[in-house]
Design an enzyme around this catalytic site. Sequence first.
Site, short mmCIF file in Angstrom:
data_model
loop_
_atom_site.label_atom_id
_atom_site.label_comp_id
_atom_site.label_asym_id
_atom_site.label_seq_id
_atom_site.Cartn_x
_atom_site.Cartn_y
_atom_site.Cartn_z
N CYS A 139 0.83 -1.38 0.04
CA CYS A 139 0.12 -0.26 -0.02
C CYS A 139 0.79 1.35 -0.05
O CYS A 139 1.46 1.58 -1.08
CB CYS A 139 -0.90 -0.05 1.29
SG CYS A 139 -2.02 1.19 1.13
N HIS B 219 -3.79 -5.32 0.45
CA HIS B 219 -3.38 -5.73 1.55
C HIS B 219 -3.39 -7.21 1.95
O HIS B 219 -4.46 -7.69 1.82
CB HIS B 219 -4.33 -5.00 2.78
CG HIS B 219 -4.07 -3.57 2.84
ND1 HIS B 219 -2.85 -3.01 3.75
CD2 HIS B 219 -4.32 -2.49 2.44
CE1 HIS B 219 -3.07 -1.66 3.90
NE2 HIS B 219 -3.77 -1.25 2.88
N GLU C 202 -2.44 -9.00 4.19
CA GLU C 202 -2.32 -9.26 5.54
C GLU C 202 -3.92 -9.31 6.07
O GLU C 202 -4.28 -10.09 6.93
CB GLU C 202 -1.60 -8.41 6.37
CG GLU C 202 -2.29 -6.82 6.50
CD GLU C 202 -1.79 -6.10 5.40
OE1 GLU C 202 -1.54 -6.77 4.41
OE2 GLU C 202 -1.93 -4.76 5.56
#
Length: 510
Positions: A79, A167, A169
């Site tokens: 990001c 993202h 994660e």
Amino acid sequence: MQQKVLILDFGSQFTQLIARRVRELNIYCEIHPYNSEKFSVDDYKAVILSGSPHSVRSEEAPQPDLSKIKGLKPLLGVCYGAQYLAHFYGGEVGASKTREYGRANLSFVDHSNELFEGIEKDSQVWMSHSDTILHLPDTYKRIASTHDVENAAYKIEGEDTYAIQFHPEVYHSTDGLTLLENFLVKIADVAQTWTPDSFVDSTVDAIKAKVGNDKVVLGLSGGVDSTVAAVLLDKAIGKNLHCIFVNNGLLRKNEFQNVLNQYEGMGLNVKGVDASARFLEALKGESDPEKKRKIIGRCFIEVFDEESHLLTDVKWLAQGTIYPDVIESVSATGGPSATIKSHHNVGGLPDFMKLKIVEPLRMIFKDEVRRVGKSLGIDPELLGRHPFPGPGMGIRILGDITAEKVRILQEVDAVFIDGLKAWGLYDGVWQAGAMLLPVNSVGVMGDERTYEKVVALRAVESTDGMTADWVDLPYKFLQETSNKIINNVKGVNRVVYDISSKPPATIEWE
Ligand code: XMP
């Protein structure tokens, strides 16, 4: 030597999640603020740049010098990290035309690239950004796009440098873990050797090397963290570990004796100190929540200090501090800040004890503490216990505290908790307990009018206690529990169930 990965934090709310995912891959990682001087890049095998609330175009944006990293270590920008790597090396970052927040699907994937091995073209990814990379520098190669984001992923030619706008994660990125594994294992060649067993072995060795033949004192609370810390220390130094378990009179019903027996059964060198009367005396007449907390904290330190002075030659104080309590993250103002939750360290370290500190769990997350506990053979029931606040019933009895109120709340709490266990609901709840309200209500029992206490039951779902939601417990269960409480606990004639989320409420009522 344990290989490790560095996560450079630019202040994203997801930074800790990156660390959690990396650890899930059995790879050890550490988070450091981008502007901290407390680490050396040389110690890490690969680096991940986190997201950030900032725009690369703003003056306050984090602008670290990456000259010791980029091109030298395998590097993944996420990001903001991706935008930073593009912006500062000649690309162009600008405001997105559409708001890019939420789910997206990859519309193009360069499958010749190792980063995308095993990831399908339309894989779902999670976006959360308002800037976008408009143009990549010349040596950068686009390797994925989504419908709205052309430069969703790129690689810098001739380097192990990769970047992604989404993202990985976040769970909504379906193949996020695969992508992180591709980067860390296939590209960066990091060994997946970080397991609970390896953690136990290396920590036991480290404790031995650190404390040698010195004596260590540790305050047990009955909770997961202090118990796992104690068992690790016991494995390392055996009888040189002296555990103290203080009964502050505000524990759950029969908890002091039950937990003490359990600790003794585990072979820990533990001394149970029943200081209930002392705590209750000190709390007499006090109804202010913060003052009650302070009194409980102060009494704990006094008792703990007296008990450790009975031991001779103690040099170390062990604590069950865990990683979320010590991570330094980038604060809103851009500087590193320690996210220490002061109210959780009831008492903290009394200065006058002058002991050195050993914290075997300070680099691991809560779920990892449980996995380590399992690998140490600790009873799963103990490891699955709900969190319980240090001041215990002291902050669940609203207003002033008396022995009678403690008795009432312990009985109510026991009916509730035993019921959750009997109905198989306990493990699905993050934390549960009862509050004794400082009001009486009118009721009828038989032909008699009663004027007795009201109790509130609270059960929440959460991951870390920072936010929480009330649990939709079955009506039948609530009905049965309420009846049991009113019929069996003398002094209570009304039960209510708390349906507030945090925020705006908190988990505890005080
Ligand atoms: P709140 O009420 O702040 O609770 O939403 C969040 C979590 O912290 C626990 N808690 C405490 N733990 N000392 C502690 O050791 C305290 O003074 C304290 N106050 C709240 C609470 O039980 C929940 O898990």
